[in-house]
Motif scaffolding. Structure first.
Motif, mmCIF file in Angstrom:
data_model
loop_
_atom_site.group_PDB
_atom_site.id
_atom_site.type_symbol
_atom_site.label_atom_id
_atom_site.label_comp_id
_atom_site.label_asym_id
_atom_site.label_seq_id
_atom_site.Cartn_x
_atom_site.Cartn_y
_atom_site.Cartn_z
ATOM 1 N N ARG A 16 -11.115 2.062 2.545
ATOM 2 C CA ARG A 16 -12.156 1.239 1.414
ATOM 3 C C ARG A 16 -13.550 2.117 1.482
ATOM 4 N NH1 ARG A 16 -11.936 -3.594 -0.598
ATOM 5 N NH2 ARG A 16 -10.418 -4.094 0.805
ATOM 6 N N VAL A 30 -13.541 1.734 -9.279
ATOM 7 C CA VAL A 30 -12.554 1.429 -8.409
ATOM 8 C C VAL A 30 -11.966 0.267 -8.462
ATOM 9 C CG1 VAL A 30 -12.813 0.785 -5.795
ATOM 10 C CG2 VAL A 30 -14.399 2.699 -6.823
ATOM 11 N N THR A 32 -9.064 -1.847 -6.147
ATOM 12 C CA THR A 32 -8.108 -1.811 -4.931
ATOM 13 C C THR A 32 -7.219 -3.200 -4.726
ATOM 14 O OG1 THR A 32 -9.842 -3.230 -3.717
ATOM 15 C CG2 THR A 32 -9.878 -0.801 -3.639
ATOM 16 N N THR A 34 -5.151 -5.106 -1.640
ATOM 17 C CA THR A 34 -5.076 -5.118 -0.123
ATOM 18 C C THR A 34 -3.603 -5.520 0.360
ATOM 19 O OG1 THR A 34 -5.297 -7.592 -0.194
ATOM 20 C CG2 THR A 34 -7.273 -5.864 0.059
ATOM 21 N N ILE A 50 -6.413 -1.477 2.596
ATOM 22 C CA ILE A 50 -6.132 -1.163 1.251
ATOM 23 C C ILE A 50 -4.712 -0.711 1.207
ATOM 24 C CG2 ILE A 50 -6.478 0.623 -0.566
ATOM 25 C CD1 ILE A 50 -8.585 -1.456 -0.303
ATOM 26 N N GLY A 53 -5.539 1.933 -3.844
ATOM 27 C CA GLY A 53 -6.678 2.170 -4.238
ATOM 28 C C GLY A 53 -6.715 3.159 -5.065
#
Length: 141
Positions: A16, A30, A32, A34, A50, A53
């Motif tokens: 991240r 961006v 992402t 998780t 992440i 991402g």
């Protein structure tokens, strides 16, 4: 048909931070996901790391990132790859260089070379080695 090659960078808990840093350098969007979002079982405390991402800039720079869970083997190696950013505008390339050079180790200073009007190499604070250069006219052939 168009094919894009995107470097996919692996980290251990820094994905991240790295992705946000690269966004400050290149701009762009961006996205992402998780490990918790994917439902992948990971050690406690790593759920927010992440799983996937990506940065996509308007200039065409793309970088993908992943946090390797501590239960999986991972060794960043010794310069196992370079990420190459090649552009046609010297000032744009110089701007990327200056932003990436913060807290980085310069391997080759950004300067003219026999194969490019500007060429430089640095290793950023995340251990990623970047090569930036300005394309020569003959490089397109």
């Amino acid at each position: 048909m168009t094919v894009a090659v995107t470097p996919h960078l692996n980290f251990r808990g820094q994905a991240r931070e790295a992705l946000e840093h690269y966004r400050t350098v290149f701009g762009g969007e961006v996205v992402t996901v998780t490990h918790a979002d994917t439902g992948r079982p990971v050690p406690a405390g790593e759920e927010g790391n992440i799983s996937w991402g990506q940065l996509v800039s308007t200039a065409g720079v793309r970088v993908m990132v992943y946090d390797v869970p501590s239960m999986d083997a991972w060794d960043p190696g010794t310069v196992p790859f370079y990420v190459s950013v090649r552009g046609t505008d010297a000032e744009e390339v110089r701007g990327y260089w200056e932003a990436l050079a913060a807290d980085a180790t310069v391997v080759v200073p950004l300067a003219p070379s026999p194969w490019a009007p500007l060429y430089g190499m640095l290793t950023d604070r995340f251990g990623v080695t970047w090569v930036l250069d300005v394309e020569m006219a003959w490089a397109n052939t």
